[in-house]
Design a protein around this motif. Structure first.
Motif, PDB file in Angstrom:
ATOM      1  N   ASP A   1     -38.736 -57.396  -7.728  1.00 15.83           N
ATOM      2  CA  ASP A   1     -37.697 -56.739  -8.740  1.00 15.83           C
ATOM      3  C   ASP A   1     -37.604 -55.437  -8.422  1.00 15.83           C
ATOM      4  O   ASP A   1     -38.440 -54.474  -8.774  1.00 15.83           O
ATOM      5  CB  ASP A   1     -38.119 -57.050 -10.053  1.00 15.83           C
ATOM      6  N   PHE A   2     -36.516 -54.984  -7.584  1.00 12.36           N
ATOM      7  CA  PHE A   2     -36.320 -53.627  -7.172  1.00 12.36           C
ATOM      8  C   PHE A   2     -34.921 -53.241  -7.855  1.00 12.36           C
ATOM      9  O   PHE A   2     -34.734 -51.980  -7.315  1.00 12.36           O
ATOM     10  CB  PHE A   2     -35.804 -53.763  -5.620  1.00 12.36           C
ATOM     11  N   ALA A   3     -34.690 -53.465  -9.020  1.00 11.22           N
ATOM     12  CA  ALA A   3     -33.890 -53.029  -9.857  1.00 11.22           C
ATOM     13  C   ALA A   3     -34.038 -51.124  -9.931  1.00 11.22           C
ATOM     14  O   ALA A   3     -33.310 -50.420  -9.874  1.00 11.22           O
ATOM     15  CB  ALA A   3     -33.383 -53.421 -11.134  1.00 11.22           C
ATOM     16  N   THR A   4     -35.359 -51.058 -10.534  1.00  8.18           N
ATOM     17  CA  THR A   4     -35.640 -49.887 -10.841  1.00  8.18           C
ATOM     18  C   THR A   4     -35.678 -48.913  -9.718  1.00  8.18           C
ATOM     19  O   THR A   4     -35.256 -47.832  -9.777  1.00  8.18           O
ATOM     20  CB  THR A   4     -36.937 -49.606 -11.487  1.00  8.18           C
ATOM     21  N   ILE A   5     -36.397 -49.364  -8.721  1.00  9.42           N
ATOM     22  CA  ILE A   5     -36.414 -48.652  -7.469  1.00  9.42           C
ATOM     23  C   ILE A   5     -35.262 -48.265  -6.864  1.00  9.42           C
ATOM     24  O   ILE A   5     -34.855 -47.036  -6.531  1.00  9.42           O
ATOM     25  CB  ILE A   5     -37.236 -49.262  -6.422  1.00  9.42           C
TER      26      ILE A   5
ATOM     27  N   ASN B   1     -32.566 -48.140  -8.511  1.00  8.94           N
ATOM     28  CA  ASN B   1     -31.771 -47.147  -9.400  1.00  8.94           C
ATOM     29  C   ASN B   1     -32.122 -45.682  -9.087  1.00  8.94           C
ATOM     30  O   ASN B   1     -31.510 -44.837  -9.065  1.00  8.94           O
ATOM     31  CB  ASN B   1     -32.055 -47.453 -10.941  1.00  8.94           C
ATOM     32  N   LYS B   2     -33.469 -45.522  -8.870  1.00 10.09           N
ATOM     33  CA  LYS B   2     -34.096 -44.488  -8.508  1.00 10.09           C
ATOM     34  C   LYS B   2     -33.469 -43.776  -7.080  1.00 10.09           C
ATOM     35  O   LYS B   2     -33.072 -42.449  -6.968  1.00 10.09           O
ATOM     36  CB  LYS B   2     -35.648 -44.119  -8.357  1.00 10.09           C
TER      37      LYS B   2
ATOM     38  N   GLU C   1     -30.810 -56.067  -3.690  1.00 10.52           N
ATOM     39  CA  GLU C   1     -30.501 -55.135  -4.804  1.00 10.52           C
ATOM     40  C   GLU C   1     -29.757 -53.889  -4.124  1.00 10.52           C
ATOM     41  O   GLU C   1     -28.748 -53.608  -4.839  1.00 10.52           O
ATOM     42  CB  GLU C   1     -31.822 -54.759  -5.169  1.00 10.52           C
TER      43      GLU C   1
ATOM     44  N   ASN D   1     -26.245 -55.081  -3.824  1.00 18.57           N
ATOM     45  CA  ASN D   1     -25.446 -55.248  -5.044  1.00 18.57           C
ATOM     46  C   ASN D   1     -25.269 -54.165  -5.864  1.00 18.57           C
ATOM     47  O   ASN D   1     -24.338 -54.210  -6.811  1.00 18.57           O
ATOM     48  CB  ASN D   1     -26.302 -56.294  -6.052  1.00 18.57           C
ATOM     49  N   ALA D   2     -26.047 -53.021  -5.700  1.00 26.73           N
ATOM     50  CA  ALA D   2     -25.913 -51.842  -6.371  1.00 26.73           C
ATOM     51  C   ALA D   2     -24.847 -51.017  -5.763  1.00 26.73           C
ATOM     52  O   ALA D   2     -24.713 -49.742  -6.363  1.00 26.73           O
ATOM     53  CB  ALA D   2     -27.109 -51.057  -6.549  1.00 26.73           C
ATOM     54  N   GLY D   3     -24.229 -51.350  -4.816  1.00 27.55           N
ATOM     55  CA  GLY D   3     -22.943 -50.883  -4.026  1.00 27.55           C
ATOM     56  C   GLY D   3     -23.547 -49.630  -3.068  1.00 27.55           C
ATOM     57  O   GLY D   3     -22.875 -49.126  -2.740  1.00 27.55           O
TER      58      GLY D   3
END
Lengths: 294, 416
Positions: free
Chosen positions: B223-227, B229-230, B254, B257-259
Motif C-alpha cells: 500500500d503506497f498511498a501514504t508514501i 502522498n509524501k 499508485e 493514479n495520484a496524477g
C-alpha cells in the motif's frame, strides 16, 4: 490541509482494502470458527479471474464489471470445494484446520504458478478508474474511491443478507447455538456450506479489487492474510460491525503512523496497538453473546 | 542485491564444512598439492565440468531461472565453437532454492564433490555473502552476474554486474545534467536500498542537489498511498526508486493514479529490467527511466545475435535483460581467461584475468585485475510503449569499476 485530507483518505482507503480482505474471514472465521489460511489464495483466485476475463473482454471497464460477480463465484466455488472435501471433517479441530488449509494455500499458489507462470501478470485499470477525482478538499485516486464504494456495498449487502433473509437468520441461528438450531429443523450442514461459499466469494471480490492497486501474482494472498486475521480478531469474533470498525480504525491508524514515521515503524506500531488492545479487551471490539460452548 | 539479509551464524558453520570438504577433495584425487587450496578439477579428458548455481525454486526463481537460461545458451555456443582450451564444457546445475545457506552448501558440493572448474550464479547479496567464504576457503572461482551495492572485492569472485559507480552514480550524473535540483528516495527496507541511498545522499550533498525525502517500505509492502502522498507533497524534481519485487507494481500504480507523471517527476529505477516491465504493466511505466548497463534494444551486431539466439532457443516471447546479459558474458569472460592462461587452475585464471576483454552484447567489457569487477558502459533508458527499454543516454566510454568509490572525493566517508 490538503495533505491532511489526502492522508485521511489514504487511511480510509487502506481500511476499505482491509475490510474487503477481512469481510469473508469475518464470516468463515468469525461466524463459523474455521481458521482458513487459504482465504488469501481465494483472493488470488479472484485476481487471476480478473486477469483471465481481461484476456476475453478487451474493454478493461466491462471486464472489471464482469469480473466482480465472476470472482465471487470462483472464490465461492473454491471455498465450497474446500469445505466439502476437507474442512467439514475437522470442525472441532481448529489446529488441524489451520495446518490443512495452509497446505491447501501452498498447493493453490503452486497451481497458479504452473498455470499463469511465476512472474506477476498485468491487469489493466479501466480508463475511468485511472487518474484522480477532485473531492473539493483533496484529490483522490479514482481506483481507491471505487474500492471504498465497493467495500461499503459489500458490507451493506452482507448485512442485508444476514438480517433480512431466511438464510441470514439460519446463519445467525447456527452461530449462536448449533444444537438448538438443528433441533429446530435447520440443516446446519447446508448452512455451513452456504456460509463458507459466501465468505470465500467475498475473498474473490477482494482479489478482483486488489488488481487495481497492486501486483497480481501467485503470492498476492499471503500479503493480506495476516492483516485480515488481525482485523477480524481486533473487531471481535462473530460481529460484522466489529470488523468494519476495526478495518477502518487500523487503516487510519496505519496511514497516520506511516505519515509521521516510516512504513516499517507504522507496521510495528499498528501491531503493538492491537496487542495492547487485545490485552485489555481479549474479545475484540464487539463480542457476541452466545449460549453455545464453541 | 535483492531480498533480505543473510544468516551469519549458519554461514560460519558452513565455513567449517567447506574447509572439511576441500581437504577431503584433495586427498581423494591423490593430488600432490596439499592444503585447502588444492583443486580436484579433472582436466585429463576432453571435457571440463563447470557449475551453474541459480535458484530454480523459491521466490527468486522468477529472476534466477532467466540467468540460468542465458548461461546454458552461452555454454552451448562455446561448445559449438570447440569449447574452452580445447575441452568441451560439461554443465552441473544446482538449485540454490532462494536460500543463502543452500547456496553455500551447493557451492561446496560443486567445488569439492563435482570438482567443477568454476561456478556461475547467485543473485541476492545474501546468497553471494553466504558463498564467499566457501569460495575463498577452497580457492575456487565464482562468477556473480548481478548489479549490487558494492563495497566488496573477493579474490575468488568475479563481479560481472555493475557496482555502484557504474549504475547509481551515472544515473545521478544524468539527472544532474538534466537540471534536476531535488530528489525523493523510495526504497525497500534492506541492505541494497539503504546503501544506495547513503551514496545518493553523499553525491547530492556534494553536487548541490536537495534530497527532499527518503522513504523505505518493508519488502512485500503493497500500500503506497501514504508514501506517494509524501512524494507528491515534497514536489521533488525526480524520484530515485530502489524498491524491489511486487512493491514496484503497487508503487507505480499508485504513482500514476495520484496524477504524477514521468514528464513532471520522472522515476529512475535500478531494479526494473525488461523482465519486470510486463508484471508492473507497461501503461504504468511508459516514459519512466531505468539505469542499467544493457538493454535488449542495444544496437550492435553482437547483441542482435545474442537476442536472436536466445529467442530461437527459448521462444520469441522472451526478453533479455541486464542480469541475463551479464551472466551470458561471464561465461565468455571465463573462457577468455582460461584460453589466455592455458590452464583451468583458479590461480592461473586469476593471474590471467586482468585486462581480459570481450565483445559482449552490452559493448566491450574489460576485467579489472585488482578488484575483479569489469569495466562497463552505463546506460540510462526510458520504458517505451512496446514494453522494451530504449537507451536515452550512455556514458561516453566504459566506466572503470570502483566498488569502494575511492575515486570519488564526496564518497570518502562511506566505506568506513
Amino acid at each position: 490541509m490538503e495533505a491532511l485530507f489526502g492522508q485521511l483518505f489514504a487511511g480510509l482507503s487502506l481500511g476499505s482494502v482491509l475490510l474487503l480482505a477481512a469481510l469473508g474471514l469475518a464470516l468463515t472465521f468469525g461466524q463459523m470458527g474455521v481458521i482458513n489460511m487459504a482465504h488469501g489464495e481465494f483472493m488470488m483466485a479472484g485476481a487471476y479471474t480478473a486477469f483471465v476475463v481481461q484476456g476475453v473482454i478487451a474493454d478493461a471497464g466491462i471486464a472489471l464489471v464482469v469480473s466482480i460477480p465472476l470472482g465471487f463465484g470462483i472464490g465461492g466455488l473454491l471455498g465450497l470445494l474446500l469445505e466439502l472435501t476437507l474442512i467439514h471433517r475437522m470442525y472441532n479441530r481448529p489446529l488441524d484446520t489451520l495446518l490443512v488449509t495452509w497446505g491447501v494455500a501452498l498447493i493453490l499458489q503452486q497451481v497458479a504458478r504452473d498455470v499463469f507462470g511465476a512472474p506477476n501478470v498485468d491487469v489493466r485499470s479501466p480508463s475511468w478508474l485511472s487518474g484522480s477525482v477532485d473531492l473539493g478538499v483533496a484529490e483522490v485516486p479514482a481506483s481507491r474511491l471505487f474500492i471504498l464504494v465497493l467495500s461499503v456495498v459489500a458490507v451493506g449487502g452482507l448485512a442485508l443478507v444476514l438480517t433480512k433473509t431466511p438464510l441470514g437468520r439460519r446463519i445467525r441461528g447456527v452461530v449462536q447455538n448449533r444444537d438448538l438450531a438443528e433441533t429446530a429443523g435447520i440443516s446446519t450442514r447446508g448452512t455451513d456450506r452456504l456460509t463458507f461459499f459466501i465468505g470465500s466469494g467475498l475473498a474473490g471480490i477482494a482479489g478482483v479489487a486488489l488488481t487495481l492497486l497492486g501486483s497480481t501474482g501467485p503470492t498476492l494472498g499471503t500479503n493480506y492474510i495476516v492483516d485480515a486475521f488481525l482485523v477480524v480478531v481486533a473487531g471481535g469474533i462473530g460481529q460484522i460491525k466489529g470488523t468494519v470498525i476495526a478495518a477502518f480504525g487500523l487503516g487510519i491508524l496505519q496511514a497516520a503512523f506511516e505519515y509521521s514515521t516510516t512504513a516499517s515503524i507504522a507496521k510495528v506500531a499498528v501491531f503493538a496497538v492491537v496487542v495492547v488492545f487485545l490485552q485489555i479487551r481479549p474479545q475484540g471490539i464487539f463480542s457476541i453473546r452466545t449460549r453455545s460452548l464453541a | 542485491m535483492r531480498t533480505p539479509p543473510g544468516r551469519l551464524v549458519r554461514v560460519a558453520a558452513l565455513l567449517s564444512i567447506a574447509a572439511l570438504g576441500a581437504s577431503a577433495c584433495g586427498s581423494r584425487t591423490g593430488d600432490t598439492a596439499t592444503g585447502p587450496g588444492a583443486s580436484c578439477v579433472d582436466t585429463s579428458g576432453d571435457t571440463v565440468k563447470i557449475g551453474f548455481l541459480n535458484s530454480l525454486s523459491g521466490t527468486m526463481a522468477i529472476s534466477e531461472k532467466t540467468v540460468n537460461d542465458s548461461l546454458n545458451l552461452a555454454a552451448e555456443q562455446i561448445n559449438a565453437k570447440g569449447g574452452v582450451n580445447g575441452k568441451k564444457l560439461q554443465i552441473v546445475t544446482e538449485d540454490g532454492a532462494s536460500e543463502p545457506t543452500v547456496f553455500a552448501e551447493k557451492a561446496n558440493k560443486l567445488i569439492s564433490s563435482d570438482c567443477v572448474a568454476a561456478v556461475f550464479g547467485g543473485w541476492t547479496s545474501s546468497s553471494r555473502k553466504a558463498m564467499l567464504p566457501v569460495f575463498e576457503g577452497a580457492n575456487a572461482l565464482l562468477f556473480y552476474p548481478v548489479q549490487y551495492e558494492g563495497l566488496e572485492s573477493s579474490p575468488n569472485i568475479f563481479y560481472t554486474g555493475a557496482t555502484t559507480n557504474q549504475q547509481i552514480v551515472p544515473a545521478l550524473d544524468y539527472l544532474k545534467e538534466k537540471g534536476v535540483k531535488s530528489l525523493f528516495l523510495v526504497g525497500s527496507d534492506y541492505v541494497f536500498p539503504r546503501t544506495a541511498n547513503k551514496i545518493i545522499n553523499a553525491y547530492a550533498e556534494a553536487n548541490g542537489i536537495e534530497v527532499k525525502g527518503e522513504e523505505y517500505a518493508p519488502l512485500g509492502h503493497t500500500d503506497f498511498a501514504t508514501i506517494v502522498n509524501k512524494v507528491k507533497g515534497a514536489g521533488a524534481g525526480a524520484v530515485f526508486n530502489t524498491l524491489n519485487g511486487d512493491s514496484n507494481v503497487a508503487f507505480f500504480k499508485e504513482y500514476k493514479n495520484a496524477g504524477l507523471t514521468a514528464d513532471a517527476m520522472p522515476v529512475v529505477s535500478v531494479s526494473i529490467a525488461e523482465e519486470e516491465v510486463g508484471g508492473v504493466g507497461v501503461d504504468n511505466l511508459v516514459g519512466q527511466l531505468t539505469a542499467w548497463n544493457y538493454y535488449q534494444t542495444v544496437d550492435s551486431p553482437v547483441n542482435k545475435a545474442f537476442v536472436e539466439a536466445f529467442k530461437a532457443k527459448y521462444g520469441t516471447d522472451r526478453v533479455t535483460s541486464d542480469p541475463m546479459e551479464a551472466s551470458y558474458t561471464s561465461l565468455f569472460l571465463w573462457a577468455a581467461m582460461v584460453d589466455k592462461a592455458k590452464s583451468f587452475a583458479p590461480d592461473d585464471v586469476k593471474k590471467a584475468a586482468g585486462g581480459t576483454a570481450h565483445d559482449a552484447p552490452e559493448g566491450k567489457v574489460t576485467v579489472n585485475g585488482e578488484n575483479h569487477h569489469i569495466a562497463k558502459t552505463a546506460l540510462i533508458g526510458k520504458v517505451g510503449a512496446d514494453g522494451l527499454i530504449h537507451t536515452e543516454w550512455s556514458s561516453p566510454q566504459p566506466i572503470e569499476p570502483d566498488p569502494f568509490l575511492k575515486g570519488y572525493p564526496w564518497a570518502a566517508g562511506l566505506s568506513s
